[in-house]
Design an enzyme around this catalytic site. Structure first.
Site, short mmCIF file in Angstrom:
data_model
loop_
_atom_site.label_atom_id
_atom_site.label_comp_id
_atom_site.label_asym_id
_atom_site.label_seq_id
_atom_site.Cartn_x
_atom_site.Cartn_y
_atom_site.Cartn_z
N SER A 246 44.34 33.16 42.22
CA SER A 246 44.29 34.19 43.25
C SER A 246 43.15 33.91 44.23
CB SER A 246 44.15 35.56 42.57
OG SER A 246 44.39 36.61 43.46
N PHE A 247 42.15 34.78 44.33
CA PHE A 247 41.02 34.55 45.25
C PHE A 247 40.33 33.21 44.97
CE2 PHE A 247 36.47 35.02 46.27
CZ PHE A 247 36.55 35.32 47.62
#
Length: 301
Positions: A102-103
């Site tokens: 994700s991030f």
């Protein structure tokens, strides 16, 4: 494969915490967690990966056991990218692979384009290497403004951190992270909280609020240029119930993902692999066996 060691790497504002598995002589793999998660998000996946690699999962600044940024400073995206450079310098790595969730995949993807000679393989777990501005142009200034306002609010607030019982903390966490199983929630809170009396407080810096306040959005043109700089081979593992965009939790508009996928495929050709698997955004935690085989083959190829 057992945990090798806990690490504390010095940085000007304190330290970056990390944990390492596998042989220190093995090829290095840096593991980057998602927004407001921590290095424990890899605890269930890494033991299933090839044992002849050296895995280091770091806590980004303000997350997990890493130091918070100095007073007066907010968490801008470029800072997280530079944290990777600081960590690998401390570890004396000149070339390594990246697994980013994700991030963490956005940060790791950006780093891989900025320092292409340093990254040989990039694994994106329900992530893309940059966030495009194609659906966000009207919001970008709002996000940047909100990041500054959030910083000032946090500085003005004298309210002590909430002390919650372990059960209250877990239920609150699961309510805000519906895609994480109870077992995985407990795992993240092990590293994400500190015991105070009979209760727990979150370790996370209060200045960290929403990922979109921190992420740098880029144009399609800049994305194409950046991908052309990549030297790494790229594996993108997409969860069917994962997130498509940073802002919309249940977005079914796949424009950004499709553009990213098509660009990576056309520019990188045989250096790009795309796999879709059933599961939520945190499938690497909830059902690590679905991710482990694909990732293992990619790392060993």
């Amino acid at each position: 494969m057992g945990l090798l060691s806990e690490l504390k790497l010095a940085v000007p504002w304190g330290h970056i915490a990390a944990k390492a598995w596998g042989s220190a002589q093995g090829h290095p793999v840096l593991c980057l967690h998602g927004w407001q998660d921590n290095a424990n998000s890899f605890d269930r996946l890494i033991p299933l990966l090839p044992q002849d690699f050296h895995y280091v999962a770091m806590d980004f600044g303000g997350h997990g056991l890493s130091s918070h940024y100095s007073p007066g400073f907010t968490y801008y995206f470029q800072n997280f990218v530079s944290e990777i450079r600081r960590v690998v310098a401390a570890l004396k790595w000149t070339q390594f692979s990246v697994i980013g969730h994700s991030f963490g995949g956005i940060v790791g993807g950006t780093f891989s384009c900025m320092f292409p000679e340093m990254v040989d393989k990039l694994v994106l777990l329900d992530s893309i290497p940059f966030i495009l501005d194609c659906n966000e142009m009207e919001n970008i200034l709002t996000y940047k403004r909100r990041a500054i306002e959030r910083l000032l609010q946090a500085e003005d607030s004298q309210k002590p951190a909430s002390v919650l019982s372990p059960e209250e903390m877990l239920q609150g966490f699961l309510k805000n992270n519906f895609h994480v199983s109870e077992e995985c929630g407990k795992l993240l809170l092990q590293r994400g909280t500190t015991k105070v009396g009979t209760g727990l407080v979150l370790n996370k810096d209060r200045r960290i609020s929403l990922a979109e306040n921190t992420v740098d959005f880029i144009s399609k043109e800049l994305f194409v240029h950046s991908v052309r700089c990549l030297q790494a081979r790229v594996l993108l593992i997409k969860a069917t119930q994962g997130f498509y965009e940073v802002r919309r939790k249940h977005d079914d508009k796949k424009e950004s993902l499709l553009f990213v996928k098509d660009t990576l495929s056309s520019v990188l050709k045989e250096r790009f692999q795309y796999v879709q698997i059933p599961g939520s955004r945190c499938v690497h935690m909830n059902e690590p066996h679905l991710v482990a085989g694909i990732t293992s083959c990619f790392l060993q190829s």
